[in-house]
Design a protein around this motif. Structure first.
Motif, PDB file in Angstrom:
ATOM      1  N   LEU A   1       0.825  -1.198   0.000  1.00 44.60           N
ATOM      2  CA  LEU A   1       0.000   0.000   0.000  1.00 44.60           C
ATOM      3  C   LEU A   1       0.864   1.255   0.000  1.00 44.60           C
ATOM      4  O   LEU A   1       0.594   2.209  -0.737  1.00 44.60           O
ATOM      5  N   TYR A   2       1.911   1.240   0.822  1.00 40.17           N
ATOM      6  CA  TYR A   2       2.792   2.408   0.871  1.00 40.17           C
ATOM      7  C   TYR A   2       3.407   2.687  -0.498  1.00 40.17           C
ATOM      8  O   TYR A   2       3.444   3.829  -0.969  1.00 40.17           O
ATOM      9  N   ARG A   3       3.861   1.657  -1.158  1.00 44.11           N
ATOM     10  CA  ARG A   3       4.517   1.848  -2.452  1.00 44.11           C
ATOM     11  C   ARG A   3       3.520   2.351  -3.508  1.00 44.11           C
ATOM     12  O   ARG A   3       3.866   3.154  -4.372  1.00 44.11           O
ATOM     13  N   LEU A   4       2.288   1.874  -3.417  1.00 42.26           N
ATOM     14  CA  LEU A   4       1.253   2.367  -4.330  1.00 42.26           C
ATOM     15  C   LEU A   4       0.965   3.847  -4.057  1.00 42.26           C
ATOM     16  O   LEU A   4       0.904   4.664  -4.982  1.00 42.26           O
ATOM     17  N   MET A   5       0.808   4.211  -2.788  1.00 45.29           N
ATOM     18  CA  MET A   5       0.493   5.595  -2.435  1.00 45.29           C
ATOM     19  C   MET A   5       1.657   6.532  -2.739  1.00 45.29           C
ATOM     20  O   MET A   5       1.461   7.691  -3.112  1.00 45.29           O
ATOM     21  N   ARG A   6       2.867   6.025  -2.601  1.00 46.78           N
ATOM     22  CA  ARG A   6       4.039   6.839  -2.946  1.00 46.78           C
ATOM     23  C   ARG A   6       4.033   7.165  -4.438  1.00 46.78           C
ATOM     24  O   ARG A   6       4.346   8.290  -4.850  1.00 46.78           O
ATOM     25  N   LEU A   7       3.686   6.184  -5.252  1.00 42.59           N
ATOM     26  CA  LEU A   7       3.567   6.430  -6.693  1.00 42.59           C
ATOM     27  C   LEU A   7       2.480   7.469  -6.963  1.00 42.59           C
ATOM     28  O   LEU A   7       2.696   8.426  -7.712  1.00 42.59           O
ATOM     29  N   LEU A   8       1.318   7.284  -6.368  1.00 43.17           N
ATOM     30  CA  LEU A   8       0.211   8.210  -6.593  1.00 43.17           C
ATOM     31  C   LEU A   8       0.562   9.627  -6.135  1.00 43.17           C
ATOM     32  O   LEU A   8       0.188  10.608  -6.779  1.00 43.17           O
ATOM     33  N   ALA A   9       1.289   9.716  -5.043  1.00 48.29           N
ATOM     34  CA  ALA A   9       1.687  11.031  -4.533  1.00 48.29           C
ATOM     35  C   ALA A   9       2.618  11.746  -5.508  1.00 48.29           C
ATOM     36  O   ALA A   9       2.626  12.986  -5.580  1.00 48.29           O
ATOM     37  N   SER A  10       3.377  11.006  -6.286  1.00 46.92           N
ATOM     38  CA  SER A  10       4.255  11.638  -7.274  1.00 46.92           C
ATOM     39  C   SER A  10       3.465  12.264  -8.415  1.00 46.92           C
ATOM     40  O   SER A  10       3.996  13.064  -9.188  1.00 46.92           O
ATOM     41  N   TYR A  11       2.172  11.914  -8.492  1.00 49.43           N
ATOM     42  CA  TYR A  11       1.262  12.513  -9.475  1.00 49.43           C
ATOM     43  C   TYR A  11       0.254  13.444  -8.790  1.00 49.43           C
ATOM     44  O   TYR A  11      -0.782  13.766  -9.360  1.00 49.43           O
ATOM     45  N   GLU A  12       0.554  13.826  -7.538  1.00 49.70           N
ATOM     46  CA  GLU A  12      -0.300  14.725  -6.743  1.00 49.70           C
ATOM     47  C   GLU A  12      -1.618  14.090  -6.345  1.00 49.70           C
ATOM     48  O   GLU A  12      -2.567  14.783  -5.969  1.00 49.70           O
TER      49      GLU A  12
END
Length: 337
Positions: free
Chosen positions: A58-69
């Motif tokens: 989940l963290y790795r998914l959210m980190r990716l999403l955060a890079s797209y705001e």
């Protein structure tokens, strides 16, 4: 920046891997991750526990999403919401959560089979599953429900503004052909109190479609009829709507649909086709992107010339084109003399 200043290898790389963020958004929307994050910040462990999913992944998914705001990581493992994550939250004012996970398992597989459609001109669904997209969805209840929720989500956002663009204020009766759960027809009736409307779709869909609300006066002007738009639709209305219908079908099938509607029209009746019109030239447009997806169904988006050809083949003519604030336009059509 001009095209000459863009590194072509880097740009192709970015575009090629676009499916990664697309599927990440799909998963985030389907799991409802945004519903468990707020403006103050929530630790990923808390979200994982609430959703009963793997904390590390989940963290790795959210980190990716955060890079797209889509979310913002304010401290290690702590995320806050953004305007973009609100858009896939159930609580968002203008949520597209259901739309964001519209691409079902079979649709994902079919799009991976795009090469077949490009090589042969055939739909990928029939090649993969032995039946067309809608026949397949009819047999897959969960996928069908997911698709229906997504289309309803899109409709909720666009129906009010599209209805405002339809010149039906002087008419008495309308039929929404292939109108699904009736959201667009209800909006038309709400905006035009003199209108009576009939929702027409497949019998199973009509059985599930509800009236406006209990004891609503709109119910007195809202009727339902089941059948196939390849065979017969309710006759004698002042206007007919085909919203997001023709782009799902081949030219041959579109002609059959148009001929069926024409047979139901009076000489003075209007037909309003509500669909995207592909713009000429190299300008980006949503219709050009969604078309690649539709090809795996056997459908396609069309430019104005292609719509005109369909009309001429079926004895109809386009009398005006009305743009809307959405990617869709309204083509006003009548029976040719």
């Amino acid at each position: 920046m001009s095209s000459a200043e863009i590194n072509p290898i880097q740009r192709i790389n970015e575009l090629y891997w676009g499916f990664v963020i697309s599927r990440a958004i799909h998963v985030a929307a389907k799991l409802g991750i945004a519903d468990h994050v707020d403006q103050q910040g929530v630790h990923v462990k808390t979200v994982a526990e609430k959703l009963s999913i793997n904390e590390d992944r989940l963290y790795r998914l959210m980190r990716l999403l955060a890079s797209y705001e889509i979310f913002q990581e304010t401290d290690k493992f702590v995320f806050t919401t953004t305007a973009f994550s609100d858009a896939i939250s159930t609580e968002g004012d203008f949520s597209v959560r259901n739309a964001a996970h519209m691409v079902t398992k079979s649709m994902w597989e079919a799009y991976g089979h795009l090469e077949h459609s490009v090589r042969t001109g055939e739909d990928s669904y029939t090649d993969l599953f032995g039946k067309g997209v809608f026949e397949h969805l009819d047999d897959e209840t969960e996928e069908n429900d997911q698709f229906a929720r997504a289309m309803h989500n899109y409709a909720e956002l666009e129906n009010p503004v599209i209805a405002e663009c339809c010149p039906v204020g002087h008419l008495d009766s309308v039929v929404d052909v292939g109108g699904g759960q009736g959201g667009f027809l209800k909006e038309i009736l709400a905006q035009h109190t003199q209108l009576n409307g009939t929702l027409f779709d497949q019998p199973l869909i009509i059985e599930q479609a509800t009236h406006i609300e209990e004891n609503s006066a709109l119910n007195l002007r809202f009727d339902k009829s089941g059948g196939s738009f390849f065979e017969k639709v309710p006759a004698g209305a002042d206007a007919y709507f085909l919203k997001r219908i023709l782009h799902d079908w081949s030219d041959e099938d579109c002609c059959k649909i148009l001929e069926t509607v024409k047979a139901a029209m009076m000489p003075e009746s209007k037909l309003y086709v509500i669909d995207a019109i592909v713009p000429e030239g190299n300008v980006p447009h949503f219709s050009k992107e969604i078309e690649a997806f539709l090809m795996t169904w056997g459908g396609q988006e069309r430019d104005l010339v292609e719509f005109d050809k369909l009309c001429k083949k079926t004895g109809l003519k386009i009398t005006s084109v009305i743009e809307t604030p959405t990617p869709l336009s309204v083509l006003e059509i009548q029976i040719a003399n």
